[in-house]
Structures are given as C-alpha cells and as structure tokens.
Design a protein around this motif. Structure first.
Motif, PDB file in Angstrom:
ATOM      1  N   VAL A   1      10.119  17.723   7.160  1.00 47.75           N
ATOM      2  CA  VAL A   1       8.741  17.300   6.923  1.00 47.75           C
ATOM      3  C   VAL A   1       8.792  16.075   6.016  1.00 47.75           C
ATOM      4  CG1 VAL A   1       6.505  17.904   5.911  1.00 47.75           C
ATOM      5  CG2 VAL A   1       7.824  19.644   7.118  1.00 47.75           C
ATOM      6  N   ASN A   2       8.096  15.031   6.434  1.00 45.03           N
ATOM      7  CA  ASN A   2       7.945  13.838   5.597  1.00 45.03           C
ATOM      8  C   ASN A   2       6.512  13.822   5.075  1.00 45.03           C
ATOM      9  OD1 ASN A   2       8.447  11.195   4.479  1.00 45.03           O
ATOM     10  ND2 ASN A   2       7.179  10.417   6.127  1.00 45.03           N
ATOM     11  N   ILE A   3       6.351  13.650   3.773  1.00 48.36           N
ATOM     12  CA  ILE A   3       5.032  13.580   3.140  1.00 48.36           C
ATOM     13  C   ILE A   3       4.956  12.247   2.409  1.00 48.36           C
ATOM     14  CG2 ILE A   3       3.451  14.670   1.507  1.00 48.36           C
ATOM     15  CD1 ILE A   3       5.138  17.279   1.979  1.00 48.36           C
ATOM     16  N   ALA A   4       4.065  11.364   2.879  1.00 47.05           N
ATOM     17  CA  ALA A   4       3.976  10.009   2.330  1.00 47.05           C
ATOM     18  C   ALA A   4       2.565   9.719   1.842  1.00 47.05           C
ATOM     19  CB  ALA A   4       4.369   8.989   3.397  1.00 47.05           C
ATOM     20  N   ASP A   5       2.461   9.090   0.697  1.00 46.52           N
ATOM     21  CA  ASP A   5       1.164   8.686   0.149  1.00 46.52           C
ATOM     22  C   ASP A   5       0.989   7.185   0.288  1.00 46.52           C
ATOM     23  OD1 ASP A   5       0.323  11.252  -0.685  1.00 46.52           O
ATOM     24  OD2 ASP A   5       1.591  11.106  -2.457  1.00 46.52           O
ATOM     25  N   TRP A   6      -0.217   6.794   0.698  1.00 48.29           N
ATOM     26  CA  TRP A   6      -0.590   5.390   0.898  1.00 48.29           C
ATOM     27  C   TRP A   6      -1.893   5.117   0.166  1.00 48.29           C
ATOM     28  CZ3 TRP A   6       2.109   1.753   3.767  1.00 48.29           C
ATOM     29  CH2 TRP A   6       3.229   2.234   4.443  1.00 48.29           C
ATOM     30  N   GLU A   7      -2.053   3.883  -0.282  1.00 47.15           N
ATOM     31  CA  GLU A   7      -3.294   3.499  -0.965  1.00 47.15           C
ATOM     32  C   GLU A   7      -4.507   3.697  -0.065  1.00 47.15           C
ATOM     33  OE1 GLU A   7      -3.185  -0.413  -2.668  1.00 47.15           O
ATOM     34  OE2 GLU A   7      -1.322   0.004  -3.743  1.00 47.15           O
ATOM     35  N   SER A   8      -4.345   3.411   1.239  1.00 45.44           N
ATOM     36  CA  SER A   8      -5.474   3.544   2.169  1.00 45.44           C
ATOM     37  C   SER A   8      -4.947   3.737   3.585  1.00 45.44           C
ATOM     38  CB  SER A   8      -6.349   2.292   2.140  1.00 45.44           C
ATOM     39  OG  SER A   8      -5.655   1.192   2.704  1.00 45.44           O
ATOM     40  N   ARG A   9      -5.813   4.205   4.443  1.00 42.17           N
ATOM     41  CA  ARG A   9      -5.454   4.346   5.849  1.00 42.17           C
ATOM     42  C   ARG A   9      -5.166   2.975   6.463  1.00 42.17           C
ATOM     43  NH1 ARG A   9      -7.679   8.785   9.757  1.00 42.17           N
ATOM     44  NH2 ARG A   9      -6.199   8.446  11.448  1.00 42.17           N
ATOM     45  N   GLU A  10      -5.920   1.953   6.024  1.00 47.98           N
ATOM     46  CA  GLU A  10      -5.716   0.599   6.535  1.00 47.98           C
ATOM     47  C   GLU A  10      -4.298   0.110   6.239  1.00 47.98           C
ATOM     48  OE1 GLU A  10      -9.729   1.694   6.393  1.00 47.98           O
ATOM     49  OE2 GLU A  10      -8.431   1.497   4.650  1.00 47.98           O
ATOM     50  N   HIS A  11      -3.821   0.338   5.010  1.00 39.79           N
ATOM     51  CA  HIS A  11      -2.449  -0.052   4.671  1.00 39.79           C
ATOM     52  C   HIS A  11      -1.444   0.663   5.582  1.00 39.79           C
ATOM     53  CE1 HIS A  11      -4.049  -1.479   0.702  1.00 39.79           C
ATOM     54  NE2 HIS A  11      -3.156  -2.423   0.963  1.00 39.79           N
ATOM     55  N   PHE A  12      -1.654   1.944   5.780  1.00 35.79           N
ATOM     56  CA  PHE A  12      -0.756   2.728   6.622  1.00 35.79           C
ATOM     57  C   PHE A  12      -0.760   2.200   8.052  1.00 35.79           C
ATOM     58  CE2 PHE A  12      -0.308   6.533   9.432  1.00 35.79           C
ATOM     59  CZ  PHE A  12       1.045   6.691   9.275  1.00 35.79           C
ATOM     60  N   GLU A  13      -1.931   1.959   8.597  1.00 33.39           N
ATOM     61  CA  GLU A  13      -2.037   1.469   9.975  1.00 33.39           C
ATOM     62  C   GLU A  13      -1.448   0.063  10.123  1.00 33.39           C
ATOM     63  OE1 GLU A  13      -6.169   2.133  10.920  1.00 33.39           O
ATOM     64  OE2 GLU A  13      -5.817   4.274  11.261  1.00 33.39           O
ATOM     65  N   GLN A  14      -1.586  -0.759   9.097  1.00 32.61           N
ATOM     66  CA  GLN A  14      -0.966  -2.091   9.135  1.00 32.61           C
ATOM     67  C   GLN A  14       0.560  -1.971   9.183  1.00 32.61           C
ATOM     68  OE1 GLN A  14      -2.569  -4.108   5.727  1.00 32.61           O
ATOM     69  NE2 GLN A  14      -4.580  -4.416   6.687  1.00 32.61           N
ATOM     70  N   ALA A  15       1.103  -1.019   8.443  1.00 33.22           N
ATOM     71  CA  ALA A  15       2.558  -0.812   8.460  1.00 33.22           C
ATOM     72  C   ALA A  15       3.013  -0.367   9.852  1.00 33.22           C
ATOM     73  CB  ALA A  15       2.962   0.214   7.409  1.00 33.22           C
ATOM     74  N   LEU A  16       2.253   0.530  10.478  1.00 29.25           N
ATOM     75  CA  LEU A  16       2.613   0.986  11.818  1.00 29.25           C
ATOM     76  C   LEU A  16       2.518  -0.130  12.844  1.00 29.25           C
ATOM     77  CD1 LEU A  16       0.842   4.467  12.037  1.00 29.25           C
ATOM     78  CD2 LEU A  16       3.229   3.985  11.488  1.00 29.25           C
ATOM     79  N   ALA A  17       1.588  -1.058  12.642  1.00 28.38           N
ATOM     80  CA  ALA A  17       1.388  -2.168  13.577  1.00 28.38           C
ATOM     81  C   ALA A  17       2.378  -3.318  13.356  1.00 28.38           C
ATOM     82  CB  ALA A  17      -0.048  -2.686  13.458  1.00 28.38           C
ATOM     83  N   HIS A  18       3.110  -3.285  12.260  1.00 30.01           N
ATOM     84  CA  HIS A  18       4.061  -4.358  11.955  1.00 30.01           C
ATOM     85  C   HIS A  18       5.121  -4.417  13.059  1.00 30.01           C
ATOM     86  CE1 HIS A  18       7.091  -6.692   9.841  1.00 30.01           C
ATOM     87  NE2 HIS A  18       6.151  -7.013   8.950  1.00 30.01           N
TER      88      HIS A  18
ATOM     89  N   GLY B   1       0.779  -1.228   0.000  1.00 29.64           N
ATOM     90  CA  GLY B   1       0.000   0.000   0.000  1.00 29.64           C
ATOM     91  C   GLY B   1       0.810   1.276   0.000  1.00 29.64           C
ATOM     92  N   PHE B   2       2.130   1.171   0.183  1.00 32.31           N
ATOM     93  CA  PHE B   2       2.990   2.356   0.167  1.00 32.31           C
ATOM     94  C   PHE B   2       3.136   2.838  -1.266  1.00 32.31           C
ATOM     95  CE2 PHE B   2       7.196   4.311  -0.282  1.00 32.31           C
ATOM     96  CZ  PHE B   2       7.137   5.282   0.698  1.00 32.31           C
ATOM     97  N   LEU B   3       2.877   4.122  -1.499  1.00 31.47           N
ATOM     98  CA  LEU B   3       2.975   4.677  -2.851  1.00 31.47           C
ATOM     99  C   LEU B   3       4.235   5.514  -3.056  1.00 31.47           C
ATOM    100  CD1 LEU B   3      -0.754   5.748  -3.293  1.00 31.47           C
ATOM    101  CD2 LEU B   3       0.370   3.678  -4.164  1.00 31.47           C
ATOM    102  N   GLY B   4       4.721   6.132  -2.000  1.00 29.81           N
ATOM    103  CA  GLY B   4       5.920   6.956  -2.123  1.00 29.81           C
ATOM    104  C   GLY B   4       5.930   8.042  -1.069  1.00 29.81           C
ATOM    105  N   HIS B   5       7.101   8.672  -0.913  1.00 32.60           N
ATOM    106  CA  HIS B   5       7.197   9.777   0.045  1.00 32.60           C
ATOM    107  C   HIS B   5       8.321  10.716  -0.347  1.00 32.60           C
ATOM    108  CE1 HIS B   5      10.859   9.112   2.531  1.00 32.60           C
ATOM    109  NE2 HIS B   5      10.750   7.874   2.063  1.00 32.60           N
ATOM    110  N   ARG B   6       8.291  11.877   0.304  1.00 30.97           N
ATOM    111  CA  ARG B   6       9.361  12.867   0.158  1.00 30.97           C
ATOM    112  C   ARG B   6       9.714  13.376   1.546  1.00 30.97           C
ATOM    113  NH1 ARG B   6       8.394  17.182  -4.336  1.00 30.97           N
ATOM    114  NH2 ARG B   6       7.786  18.310  -2.483  1.00 30.97           N
ATOM    115  N   MET B   7      11.002  13.441   1.842  1.00 32.48           N
ATOM    116  CA  MET B   7      11.477  14.034   3.090  1.00 32.48           C
ATOM    117  C   MET B   7      12.089  15.378   2.728  1.00 32.48           C
ATOM    118  SD  MET B   7      12.092  14.124   6.295  1.00 32.48           S
ATOM    119  CE  MET B   7      12.399  12.732   7.347  1.00 32.48           C
ATOM    120  N   LEU B   8      11.612  16.412   3.376  1.00 31.24           N
ATOM    121  CA  LEU B   8      12.086  17.767   3.093  1.00 31.24           C
ATOM    122  C   LEU B   8      12.770  18.345   4.328  1.00 31.24           C
ATOM    123  CD1 LEU B   8       8.744  18.990   1.489  1.00 31.24           C
ATOM    124  CD2 LEU B   8      10.732  18.074   0.294  1.00 31.24           C
TER     125      LEU B   8
END
Length: 98
Positions: A50-67, A33-40
């Motif tokens: 500032v980190n700006i990251a795009d994810w397919e869904s909130r669920e994908h993002f939360e699953q990554a945090l729970a890993h 679900g990770f699409l990409g990010h930029r660290m500025l």
C-alpha cells in the motif's frame, strides 16, 4: 490536502517492483505539491503493498500524473503489479498524546 492511496498486488518479482517503485517515488518527490508518502508491505503477504501519499491539492497530484515523464513509471509498475488507486480527503485525524 488530499491523500492518494494505492494498493498493489505484485505478480512479478517483488525486488523488481520495489526498484521500479523507488524510481517512481523519486519522480513524485521532485513534483510541485508533493508532501510525502509511505510504502507499506503486507506483514503476512509479501506481494501486497500500500502506498499512501499526501499532496497539497488534487490539482498538484493530477499535474504530476499528466507529466510526460510519468508514463514510463506507470508502465513499469503495471508490468509488475495490479493496482487499486484512490484519492481521499481527511475527515478525522487523532494522534497519541505526548
């Protein structure tokens, strides 16, 4: 799609922070679900990022945090910087004409 925005204020070594963030970036890049990010880095205040990251869904993002492998990354970053993490949804996007 959701966008995760995290502002960092580094209170440790910026070089160490950038190395720790690079490892965290590699971890997220391998997650579904990770699409990409930029660290500025702030142009005038080098300890601010500032980190700006795009994810397919909130669920994908939360699953990554729970890993289970994310914990050490979060701990390493918290040891070097404070952060202000937030999740956003797109309201408007405009690009320059080609």
């Amino acid at each position: 799609m959701i966008t995760f925005v995290n502002r960092f204020e580094v209170h440790g070594s910026v070089e160490e922070f950038e190395r720790a963030f690079d490892a965290t970036s590699a971890f997220f890049t391998a997650r579904p679900g990770f699409l990409g990010h930029r660290m500025l880095r702030h142009a005038d205040q080098p300890g601010r990022y500032v980190n700006i990251a795009d994810w397919e869904s909130r669920e994908h993002f939360e699953q990554a945090l729970a890993h289970p492998e994310f914990g050490p990354h979060a701990k390493a970053l918290r040891a070097l910087a404070g952060s202000d993490p937030n999740v956003y949804t797109l309201v408007l996007e405009r690009t320059a004409p080609q």
